[in-house]
Each structure stands twice: as structure tokens, then as C-alpha cells.
Design a protein around this motif. Structure first.
Motif, PDB file in Angstrom:
ATOM      1  N   ARG A 174       0.830  -1.214   0.000  1.00 46.27           N
ATOM      2  CA  ARG A 174       0.000   0.000   0.000  1.00 46.27           C
ATOM      3  C   ARG A 174       0.860   1.258   0.000  1.00 46.27           C
ATOM      4  NH1 ARG A 174      -4.926  -1.561   4.187  1.00 46.27           N
ATOM      5  NH2 ARG A 174      -6.255  -2.533   2.610  1.00 46.27           N
TER       6      ARG A 174
ATOM      7  N   ALA B 288       2.088   1.713  -3.488  1.00 50.09           N
ATOM      8  CA  ALA B 288       1.037   2.144  -4.412  1.00 50.09           C
ATOM      9  C   ALA B 288       0.563   3.559  -4.126  1.00 50.09           C
ATOM     10  CB  ALA B 288      -0.143   1.179  -4.326  1.00 50.09           C
ATOM     11  N   GLY B 289       0.998   4.142  -3.014  1.00 52.42           N
ATOM     12  CA  GLY B 289       0.610   5.514  -2.692  1.00 52.42           C
ATOM     13  C   GLY B 289      -0.673   5.614  -1.886  1.00 52.42           C
ATOM     14  N   TYR B 290      -1.200   4.472  -1.421  1.00 54.93           N
ATOM     15  CA  TYR B 290      -2.424   4.529  -0.610  1.00 54.93           C
ATOM     16  C   TYR B 290      -2.097   4.967   0.816  1.00 54.93           C
ATOM     17  CZ  TYR B 290      -6.862   3.069   1.456  1.00 54.93           C
ATOM     18  OH  TYR B 290      -8.064   3.057   2.127  1.00 54.93           O
ATOM     19  N   LEU B 291      -0.937   4.542   1.308  1.00 51.77           N
ATOM     20  CA  LEU B 291      -0.472   4.953   2.635  1.00 51.77           C
ATOM     21  C   LEU B 291       0.864   5.656   2.478  1.00 51.77           C
ATOM     22  CD1 LEU B 291      -1.034   1.647   4.671  1.00 51.77           C
ATOM     23  CD2 LEU B 291      -2.491   3.671   4.674  1.00 51.77           C
ATOM     24  N   ARG B 292       1.182   6.501   3.427  1.00 53.87           N
ATOM     25  CA  ARG B 292       2.511   7.112   3.428  1.00 53.87           C
ATOM     26  C   ARG B 292       3.349   6.486   4.532  1.00 53.87           C
ATOM     27  NH1 ARG B 292       1.653  13.537   2.265  1.00 53.87           N
ATOM     28  NH2 ARG B 292       1.467  13.312   0.025  1.00 53.87           N
TER      29      ARG B 292
ATOM     30  N   TYR C  22       7.111  10.546  -2.041  1.00 49.05           N
ATOM     31  CA  TYR C  22       6.610  11.602  -1.157  1.00 49.05           C
ATOM     32  C   TYR C  22       6.372  12.887  -1.945  1.00 49.05           C
ATOM     33  CZ  TYR C  22       6.081  14.236   3.156  1.00 49.05           C
ATOM     34  OH  TYR C  22       5.572  15.000   4.166  1.00 49.05           O
TER      35      TYR C  22
ATOM     36  N   GLU D  14       3.915  12.212  -5.688  1.00 49.19           N
ATOM     37  CA  GLU D  14       2.903  11.175  -5.454  1.00 49.19           C
ATOM     38  C   GLU D  14       2.115  10.829  -6.718  1.00 49.19           C
ATOM     39  OE1 GLU D  14      -0.339  11.928  -2.575  1.00 49.19           O
ATOM     40  OE2 GLU D  14       0.778  10.482  -1.390  1.00 49.19           O
ATOM     41  N   GLU D  15       1.698  11.862  -7.448  1.00 47.71           N
ATOM     42  CA  GLU D  15       0.882  11.612  -8.644  1.00 47.71           C
ATOM     43  C   GLU D  15       1.699  10.895  -9.718  1.00 47.71           C
ATOM     44  OE1 GLU D  15      -1.599  14.891  -9.707  1.00 47.71           O
ATOM     45  OE2 GLU D  15      -1.972  14.053 -11.699  1.00 47.71           O
TER      46      GLU D  15
ATOM     47  N   ARG E 225       1.944   7.268  -8.840  1.00 46.62           N
ATOM     48  CA  ARG E 225       0.710   6.532  -9.121  1.00 46.62           C
ATOM     49  C   ARG E 225       0.562   6.238 -10.611  1.00 46.62           C
ATOM     50  NH1 ARG E 225      -3.647   9.637  -5.255  1.00 46.62           N
ATOM     51  NH2 ARG E 225      -2.794   8.934  -3.300  1.00 46.62           N
ATOM     52  N   ASN E 226       1.043   7.165 -11.443  1.00 45.38           N
ATOM     53  CA  ASN E 226       0.993   6.916 -12.890  1.00 45.38           C
ATOM     54  C   ASN E 226       1.960   5.835 -13.328  1.00 45.38           C
ATOM     55  OD1 ASN E 226      -1.014   8.768 -13.462  1.00 45.38           O
ATOM     56  ND2 ASN E 226       0.421  10.464 -13.610  1.00 45.38           N
TER      57      ASN E 226
ATOM     58  N   TYR F 268      -1.691  -1.109  -9.578  1.00 47.35           N
ATOM     59  CA  TYR F 268      -1.860  -1.736  -8.261  1.00 47.35           C
ATOM     60  C   TYR F 268      -3.120  -2.589  -8.227  1.00 47.35           C
ATOM     61  CZ  TYR F 268      -2.742  -2.014  -3.219  1.00 47.35           C
ATOM     62  OH  TYR F 268      -2.996  -2.456  -1.948  1.00 47.35           O
TER      63      TYR F 268
ATOM     64  N   PRO G 189      -5.188  -4.513  -5.511  1.00 49.44           N
ATOM     65  CA  PRO G 189      -5.315  -4.820  -4.085  1.00 49.44           C
ATOM     66  C   PRO G 189      -5.793  -6.252  -3.859  1.00 49.44           C
ATOM     67  CG  PRO G 189      -6.592  -2.864  -4.690  1.00 49.44           C
ATOM     68  CD  PRO G 189      -6.203  -3.552  -5.957  1.00 49.44           C
TER      69      PRO G 189
END
Lengths: 316, 243
Positions: free
Chosen positions: A45, A48-52, A66, A69-70, A73-74, A78, A80
Motif C-alpha cells: 500500500r 502504491a501511494g495509498y499509505l505514506r 513523497y 505522489e501523482e 501513481r501513474n 496496483y 489490491p
């Protein structure tokens, strides 16, 4: 391609991931193994950028998770755990929706949807309602969604969980075909799957990476090296006493067989040294030897040894 | 904008491609119509105008309409896990909240519009009532839209706080009822002046607008609360990364 540096994640006071670091090189399939609660999903996660992360940095294709982020994600597709989808949508409609969310232009999106439907063997199901699909097909829809925006990295959280053996084989074949063009990090409970699919595996326990190597190398990690089996013709007590004198040999078990043969099982030094010693011993003593082999160790043994403390490992 | 529209359309589709939306709007319209007729019959020769009675009848059932649409907004995504796929695309958290809010508001507007538009039919059914004042109806409608905007924003925020739809529904309903019941609630507090109660009363605002008294403070109040709730919702959604 994927670089994780000293990453930790806490949920309140509970540490889920503790200062892990690893790299996944371009074109590799890396498996993340570990018991439930080891921190696999939390790690994925974060990638994948869902959590930091609470501490540390994640880099995908050289981009800092950090600050960019965008961008990250590109660059990531991911999937789940349990492949959450909108059951009330049709497959093509869902992919159009996902493509628009990913900011894809209409014409490009249409071409990509056709391509991923072919890649995931979903052409016949393009107009099916997602809720009517079998688990295997739902998994393919999830993978098609991952591939839609042509990310260089795929992060798959237990991609074969809950599938029947045929579906597992189909999804596995699909993942193997994707490995030609993507870097893949996947988590799994199925150790044989990791052995079959992955170039390298990372074993996690209690939020830490406790082993990282190729499945073959990990299988030889158990302390004592090889489990050796031999059948020697000789007095059982003499054989046992002589074998126990060999250097680096442990856990010797001798069983009397018919016609004067003795079956010997022992843990000997790795890389064939134990077998060589045993062969020389038989020659020196003038004992006949009709069988001598090292039992193949599976990743499962190493996994159990590492995560349950059922045995010791040479280097973690 | 493309991402917002994709999410907005999906929200509309999830409501209007299932019986849920139609049944809810039909029940809402029936309930407001019935309440309105009861009110009209109960107050023959009374002081309230027809449009005000309709607006108050709608106001009574508005929390139910908003609860039904808001309870599933985020709670359902969290339960099914689709929130994870949604928030790992390059869509901003603000866009997600705004698109879901606009989708819910569209549904609420359909319900409100249907209920307001049913007045001519209700007038026909109640022959002792005379013509409808369109300006008053529009004034009351405008205030109801503002109240609905505020209450829907509260519903969006509450839906974000749980993954259970039943819990979300109960919490949404009561959270929405608080601003609607602010006058009777504050009336129990000693030393609160009647003037303050009137200024905060949603019912009073609706009656003022149907009576043609168009004041700015209620508009500012509802817009402020709406923005505040949506801003908080975005922050709550972002907080998953840290907590």
C-alpha cells in the motif's frame, strides 16, 4: 525500478513495518512472502501511494513517492487483495471509467482497452456485468485495469487468493507473460507459486525483511546445509558411530534395513561436502553404498523455519 | 475535470441504474405530498401560505432523503475495498469528495424538484386551495436547496467516518437533524434570546424566503457550513495516509 529505503509504518503505536529496505530491478518478478500480519499489504500500500510511510522513502522508477505522489501513481499498476471492483458495471464500462480516472485521452483509452482485453483474454467478457464473472475473470479484470495506463511497475497483492487450481494456473501464466514488459512485485501465501514465478523472494515477519534471495538460494539457507540420505551395508552401530565422527554432521539417524543394509539420514554441510565425506567414509571402511542423495529443500521449509522459529538459518 | 466528470457520472449511474434512486424519490415525494395535504387540511383558515406549508413539509422529510443517498457514499466504497483502487489512481482526494458530493446533491435536487413540482397536482387534489404563488415557491425552493447543500455536506463527512452503511445511516440522520432542530434544541438552554433562535432556525429561514424576505445571512451561514464540512471531509480522507 522500485527502491525502498528504511521504510517504517506505524498504526498508532503499533509498528506494522520496521525500517525495511530493498530494491526491485527492472524486469524482475519479486515475491513478498510472510505470515498474516507480517506487513506485506502495508508495504504494498505504501508503494502504491495509498499509505505514506511513517519514516523512510519509496522511489518508483526514480521518482520519490513523497514529493511526486501523482507521478508515482501513474507509474504503478496496483491490484489490491481480493480485487475490489464495481459489480454493477460491465467490464468495458469499468475499464473506460478507470481509464478516465487515470487521465487517459479518449482515443488512446479505446485502443488501450482493446489491447488489455486481448492481453487478459477478456474479449468474450467485455460486455458482461462484473458481478456475474467468476473469481478468475474478476482477477483478470483487475489485472487489465492495472495494465491500462501502461505502468512500468505492477504491484499485486495476493493475485491468486481464492482461485481454483485452473484459475490459479491461468492467472500465473498471465503474470509470467506480463513479466516480459513489466517489473512485478507480488505478495503471496502460496510458496510454490513464489518458487515458480519469482526471480527473487523477500520473506517478511513482524514488519521486517528476514530473508531476501532467489528461491533456490533461500531453499539452501537452513543451518546444517543439506539433508542427506544414504544406504550403507555395514553393522548399524559401527556405521552410526563413524558417521557421527564426520565434520559438520548433525542429527544422525540410522535405521536397520533388510539384508544388512543401514539407512542413514543426517544433516551435513552444504554444497555437497557432506555427501563427499560420506562417500569417502564408505570407501575407507569397505562398506557398500547403494544410495546417496541430498533431499531437495523447498521454500516452504525455509519459510516455516524463518517465520515460526522451527529451525535456524545461517544468515537472515 | 475529466476525472471529476468520470466520478460524477459513476455516482449518478450507481443511483439511477438501480431501483434505489427511483424508489427513494417516489417515497420522498409521496411522504412530502401526504404531509402537505395533512397540513393543509389541519390549518384551513390558518395563517400560513400554501407554499410555506409545502416547503415545511419537504423540510420534514429532507433528512430521510439525504440519509439514504449519503449513507452509501464512502461507507460502501470502504466496505467493498474499491476505495483503495479509487485512491491509488492519480485523482486528488478533493476531487473524489467533490464528485461524490455533487452526485449526491444532483439526486437530492431531483427529489426536491419533484416534490416542489408536484404542487399543482396537489392543488388539484385539494379543491379548497386557490392558485399557487410561483415566486414564493421559488423562494422557498432556493432556501431548501441551500439547506440541502449544507445537510448533504454533513452526510458526506459522516459517511467517511465508517465502513458500515447502517451505522452511517443512523449517524447521518442524526447529524443532519441537528441543524434542522437547532431552534428547539437551543430553546431549552436558558438565557438564549428569541432573536438568536430565529436567526438560527432553518424553519424560520424557509418561511422568510417563501414570504419574499430574501436575507443574505442565512445564505452565508449555509454556504459556510457546506464549505467547512467538505473541507473537513477532504482532510479526513487524506488522514488515512498518516493515521
Amino acid at each position: 525500478m522500485i527502491s525502498v529505503r528504511d521504510v517504517s509504518r506505524h498504526f498508532g503505536r503499533l509498528p506494522a513495518v520496521r525500517g525495511i529496505s530493498f530494491d526491485v530491478r527492472q524486469g524482475e518478478i519479486v515475491g513478498l512472502l510472510g505470515p498474516n500480519g507480517a506487513g506485506k499489504t502495508t508495504t504494498l500500500r505504501m508503494l502504491a501511494g495509498y499509505l505514506r510511510p511513517s519514516a523512510g522513502r519509496v522511489f518508483i522508477d526514480g521518482v520519490d513517492g513523497y514529493d511526486g505522489e501523482e507521478d508515482v501513481r501513474n507509474r504503478v499498476g496496483y491490484l489490491p487483495e481480493n480485487t475490489p471492483l464495481y459489480g454493477e458495471m460491465r467490464v468495458r464500462e469499468y475499464l473506460v471509467f478507470r481509464g478516465r480516472l487515470k487521465g487517459m485521452a479518449r482515443r488512446h483509452l479505446r485502443a488501450r482497452i482493446d489491447a488489455v482485453l486481448v492481453a487478459c483474454d477478456l474479449r468474450d467478457r467485455a460486455q458482461s456485468m462484473i458481478r456475474t464473472l467468476s473469481k478468475g475473470y474478476r482477477q483478470r479484470v483487475g489485472l487489465a485495469d492495472c495494465l491500462l495506463h501502461e505502468p512500468p511497475c505492477l504491484i499485486l497483492d495476493e493475485p491468486t487468493i481464492g482461485l481454483d487450481p485452473n484459475q490459479i494456473r491461468q492467472v500465473r501464466t498471465l503474470i509470467q507473460s506480463l513479466a516480459e514488459t513489466h517489473t512485478i512485485l507480488l505478495s503471496t501465501h502460496i510458496l510454490s507459486e513464489a518458487e515458480l514465478l519469482c526471480d527473487r523472494v523477500l520473506i517478511m515477519n513482524n514488519g521486517c525483511i528476514i530473508a531476501a534471495d532467489t528461491p533456490m538460494a533461500l531453499a539452501g539457507l537452513r543451518k546444517g546445509g543439506e539433508q542427506i540420505v544414504a544406504e550403507i551395508a555395514g553393522p548399524v552401530d559401527d556405521v552410526e558411530a563413524a558417521v557421527e565422527q564426520l565434520a559438520g554432521v548433525r542429527d544422525v539417524q540410522c535405521t536397520q534395513q533388510s539384508e544388512g543394509w543401514v539407512r542413514v539420514r543426517l544433516l551435513g554441510p552444504g554444497q555437497g561436502k557432506g555427501r563427499t565425506q560420506l562417500f569417502r567414509l564408505a570407501c575407507m571402511q569397505g562398506w557398500e553404498l547403494r544410495e546417496l542423495h541430498a533431499e531437495q529443500q523447498h521454500l516452504e521449509d525455509v519459510f516455516a523455519a524463518l517465520t515460526e522459529g522451527a529451525g535456524e538459518v545461517e544468515h537472515a | 475535470m475529466r476525472k471529476f466528470m468520470a466520478l460524477f457520472r459513476r455516482e449518478l449511474a450507481s443511483v439511477f441504474w438501480s431501483p434505489l434512486g427511483y424508489v427513494t424519490v417516489a417515497v420522498f415525494m409521496s411522504a412530502t405530498g401526504w404531509t402537505f395535504l395533512q397540513a393543509v387540511q389541519a390549518q384551513v383558515g390558518g395563517s400560513l401560505q400554501l407554499e410555506a406549508l409545502l416547503a415545511i413539509s419537504i423540510l420534514v422529510w429532507l433528512p430521510v432523503l439525504i440519509t439514504v443517498i449519503c449513507m452509501r457514499l464512502f461507507a460502501e466504497e470502504k466496505r467493498s475495498g474499491t476505495i483503495e483502487t479509487l485512491l491509488t489512481t492519480s485523482v486528488g482526494d478533493g476531487t473524489v469528495v467533490l464528485a461524490k458530493y455533487c452526485g449526491a446533491m444532483f439526486f437530492v435536487l431531483v427529489g426536491l424538484g419533484g416534490a416542489m413540482a408536484s404542487l399543482p397536482m396537489l392543488v388539484y387534489l385539494a379543491p379548497n386551495i386557490e392558485a399557487v404563488d410561483v415566486a414564493a415557491l421559488l423562494g422557498g425552493g432556493a432556501m431548501l436547496v441551500l439547506v440541502a447543500m449544507c445537510c448533504t455536506a454533513i452526510g458526506v463527512l459522516v459517511s467517511l467516518l465508517t465502513r458500515n452503511q447502517i451505522v452511517a445511516a443512523i449517524c447521518c440522520f442524526w447529524a443532519i437533524c441537528v441543524p434542522l432542530m437547532v431552534k428547539p434544541l437551543l430553546a431549552t438552554v436558558p438565557f438564549v434570546r428569541q432573536e438568536v433562535l430565529d436567526r438560527l432556525s432553518v424553519e424560520q429561514h424557509v418561511l422568510q424566503y417563501t414570504g419574499g424576505i430574501l436575507q443574505v445571512p442565512p445564505v452565508v451561514l449555509y454556504l459556510t457550513v457546506t464549505v467547512l464540512m467538505l473541507f473537513t471531509a477532504v482532510r479526513v480522507l487524506e488522514s488515512r495516509r498518516w493515521i
